[in-house]
Design an enzyme around this catalytic site. Structure first.
Site, short mmCIF file in Angstrom:
data_model
loop_
_atom_site.label_atom_id
_atom_site.label_comp_id
_atom_site.label_asym_id
_atom_site.label_seq_id
_atom_site.Cartn_x
_atom_site.Cartn_y
_atom_site.Cartn_z
N ASN A 1 0.84 -1.19 0.00
CA ASN A 1 0.00 0.00 0.00
C ASN A 1 0.89 1.24 0.00
O ASN A 1 1.90 1.28 0.69
CB ASN A 1 -0.89 0.01 1.25
N HIS B 1 6.36 -1.79 3.46
CA HIS B 1 6.18 -3.19 3.85
C HIS B 1 5.37 -3.92 2.79
O HIS B 1 4.46 -3.36 2.18
CB HIS B 1 5.50 -3.31 5.22
P1 5GP Z 1 -0.61 -0.58 5.84
O1 5GP Z 1 -2.07 -0.25 6.00
O2 5GP Z 1 0.28 0.55 6.27
O3 5GP Z 1 -0.26 -1.14 4.49
O4 5GP Z 1 -0.37 -1.80 6.82
C1 5GP Z 1 0.04 -1.66 8.15
C2 5GP Z 1 -0.16 -2.99 8.81
O5 5GP Z 1 0.53 -2.98 10.04
C3 5GP Z 1 -1.63 -3.29 9.13
O6 5GP Z 1 -2.04 -4.48 8.45
C4 5GP Z 1 -1.64 -3.43 10.64
O7 5GP Z 1 -2.52 -4.44 11.09
C5 5GP Z 1 -0.20 -3.73 10.97
N1 5GP Z 1 0.21 -3.31 12.29
C6 5GP Z 1 -0.04 -2.10 12.86
N2 5GP Z 1 0.49 -2.07 14.10
C7 5GP Z 1 1.10 -3.28 14.29
C8 5GP Z 1 1.83 -3.83 15.38
O8 5GP Z 1 2.05 -3.21 16.44
N3 5GP Z 1 2.29 -5.10 15.22
C9 5GP Z 1 2.09 -5.82 14.09
N4 5GP Z 1 2.59 -7.06 14.06
N5 5GP Z 1 1.41 -5.32 13.03
C10 5GP Z 1 0.93 -4.07 13.14
#
Ligand code: 5GP
Ligand code: ZN
Length: 114
Positions: free
Chosen positions: A87, A100
């Site tokens: 994303n 990521h």
């Molecule tokens: P994005 O929306 O930025 O592509 O994805 C961020 C991801 O990070 C989300 O799927 C969310 O669930 C994950 N995430 C957010 N905080 C944490 C955390 O403290 N630990 C882990 N393992 N994942 C996290």
């Protein structure tokens, strides 16, 4: 990068459920899984978004994909199939600004993703 959640994981200040790591990448379970298997694969060097990638990051991003392949095989979902995605920024749904790769599987993922 003191405020970056994933940099804190890489530094060992926060302990995620690690699935794989090497010198360049860290893979761990997503805390809010969107599929039966949901991992995140991050470079150990802070890069905020896909928009911030440079030519010098080409090999590193390849290493993220190679780590995804390995994590999928270890999770037993390689043959059935899985989805990888990145994303980028607000409309892409990015909420953590350390690039990521999402790795999702364990169910039919469907298309389009919504
Ligand atoms: P994005 O929306 O930025 O592509 O994805 C961020 C991801 O990070 C989300 O799927 C969310 O669930 C994950 N995430 C957010 N905080 C944490 C955390 O403290 N630990 C882990 N393992 N994942 C996290
Ligand atoms: Zn970071």
């Amino acid at each position: 990068m003191e405020e970056c959640l994933f940099c804190k994981m890489i530094a060992g200040e926060i302990q995620p459920d690690v699935l794989y790591q090497d010198d360049d990448v860290l893979a761990f379970r997503d805390i809010n899984p969107q599929a039966p298997f949901h991992a995140l694969i991050v470079p150990k060097r802070h890069i905020a978004t896909l928009n911030d990638l440079g030519e010098e990051d080409a090999e590193l991003m390849g290493r993220l994909l190679l780590a995804a392949k390995r994590v999928a095989a270890d999770a037993g979902i390689a043959e059935a199939g899985y989805r990888t995605l990145i994303n980028c920024n607000a409309e892409g749904g990015q909420v953590v600004f350390h690039i990521h790769l999402h790795l999702l599987g364990g169910r039919p993922m469907g298309w389009p993703p919504g």
